[in-house]
Enzyme design. Sequence first.
Site, PDB file in Angstrom:
ATOM      1  N   HIS A 251       9.277 -12.326  -5.511  1.00  0.00           N
ATOM      2  CA  HIS A 251       8.292 -11.693  -5.506  1.00  0.00           C
ATOM      3  C   HIS A 251       8.576 -10.924  -4.094  1.00  0.00           C
ATOM      4  O   HIS A 251       8.238 -10.316  -3.960  1.00  0.00           O
ATOM      5  CB  HIS A 251       6.549 -12.382  -5.968  1.00  0.00           C
ATOM      6  N   GLU A 252       8.444 -11.966  -3.322  1.00  0.00           N
ATOM      7  CA  GLU A 252       7.995 -11.804  -1.753  1.00  0.00           C
ATOM      8  C   GLU A 252       9.442 -10.921  -1.205  1.00  0.00           C
ATOM      9  O   GLU A 252       9.851  -9.759  -0.172  1.00  0.00           O
ATOM     10  CB  GLU A 252       8.023 -13.112  -0.934  1.00  0.00           C
ATOM     11  N   HIS A 255       8.847  -6.865  -2.274  1.00  0.00           N
ATOM     12  CA  HIS A 255       7.988  -6.479  -1.120  1.00  0.00           C
ATOM     13  C   HIS A 255       8.816  -6.108   0.087  1.00  0.00           C
ATOM     14  O   HIS A 255       8.943  -4.618   0.887  1.00  0.00           O
ATOM     15  CB  HIS A 255       7.211  -7.494  -0.809  1.00  0.00           C
ATOM     16  N   HIS A 258      11.434  -3.442  -0.688  1.00  0.00           N
ATOM     17  CA  HIS A 258      10.594  -2.028  -0.533  1.00  0.00           C
ATOM     18  C   HIS A 258      10.301  -1.530   0.825  1.00  0.00           C
ATOM     19  O   HIS A 258      10.375  -0.536   1.512  1.00  0.00           O
ATOM     20  CB  HIS A 258       9.516  -2.501  -1.223  1.00  0.00           C
TER      21      HIS A 258
END
Length: 459
Positions: A251-252, A255, A258
């Site tokens: 998940h991290e 980010h 991105h």
Amino acid sequence: EDGVTKYRFTLQMPSYIAYMTYGPNRAIREELYRAYTTRAPQNGEIIDELMRLRQESAELLGFQNYSEYSLASKMAPDPQSVLKFLNELVDASRPQGEKEIAELRAFAGDIDLQSYDSAYYGEMLKKARYDIDEEEYRPYFEQHSVILGMFTFLESLFGLRFVPQTLELWDEKATAYDIYEGDNLRARVYFDLEARKGKRGGAWMHNFQTHCEDTQGCTHLSSAFVVCNFPPSSETSPSLLRHDDVVTLFHEMGHTLHHLLSRVKEHGVSGVNGVEWDAVEFPSQFLENFAYEPKVLKLFAKHYETAEVLSDEMIAKLIRAKNFQSALFMLRQLEFALFDFELHSRLYQGEEVQHLLDTIRARTALITPPSYNKFQNGFSHIFSGGYSAGYYSYKWAEVLSADAYYAIVDEGVFGSELARKYKEIVLAKGGSQSMQELFVEMMGRECESKNLLRLSGID
């Protein structure tokens, strides 16, 4: 039973959840539930004042209501689109939710199942039929193996190479990697993954340097930190993760990519900067979905002592556990989102607030809460957080991520042409365009919510 006084005077969220989930005494569960759902009655008047001020501020800025004002800086085009989106998910989820609640009632036996019973019997049912033993899985998720496997996956998916750097950092267990595309250096990422004394808890990504071009025409490459609190390693034992930790890492990292893979020149809309609130979780949720993908898991889920690869049966158990009562959870989140968005669509005051919530619950709550339940008085996300007229964002981003995820999975994951488009369109363009435009450019069509249902195991 001798814990009644303790729980009566320490109604903090962790204790409340723990007893509602594991406490066998039904009378205490009801007492706790009543105390928790009737707390802060004075907030009723504060909510009325907040809603008046929000309506007034929206009108001063030229909007009909606060929901319209909220959407002015979000991906969703208009209030009608948000309500249509949420109501379609309610209609799609409710039939399976009814099956799940029927299964729970059958498991609970002769009792008249109430709101204060569902977490307790749900936990018992999950343990009996769906639960996994985290300790059985830990040996397959040795931290170093997970990191290297994730890098292998990202190289296959996006063509990225992670090259370790020998640097003096703030902690001996922190690491740094330069990211290359072919021979081109693109970014740097720092990892600080293990818990230690004095370290802030939780997990997050922090954007350190944003990709941009300055006034002299010099390009600044991006960098970011990934911080977690995984079990610490020692000289005699490695850091063995839970599968939830693996999901958190992915998940991290979503980010992080991105931010790091942006090619935008303007600092304010490069990377994660300027991305709409209802789209900012899209890349993180997209990547975390791969933490359940069998082809990806088999890259790194290997027993740290025997090198045995995690079996298909154990992977299937992970997925079944993830999707336990997923329709009931979906309906609960949709209840929050609908209440929030409709509450901000016109000025509700006094008992009108409760009536609105009751009307929504008639469609979403398969166990009707007791009349004394004043959930709204503690709904801090929308009254003291940043989610006013924006709670729908959780599901909006999940739909984007599930749709993109399955489009790539159905192509075969590795060597996916759509994965390349995701990198070149969604990740590279950051906040320079609306995610609506970027998603359509990538997929060649509008987003479809059916894949979120598929991801959640909802028929």
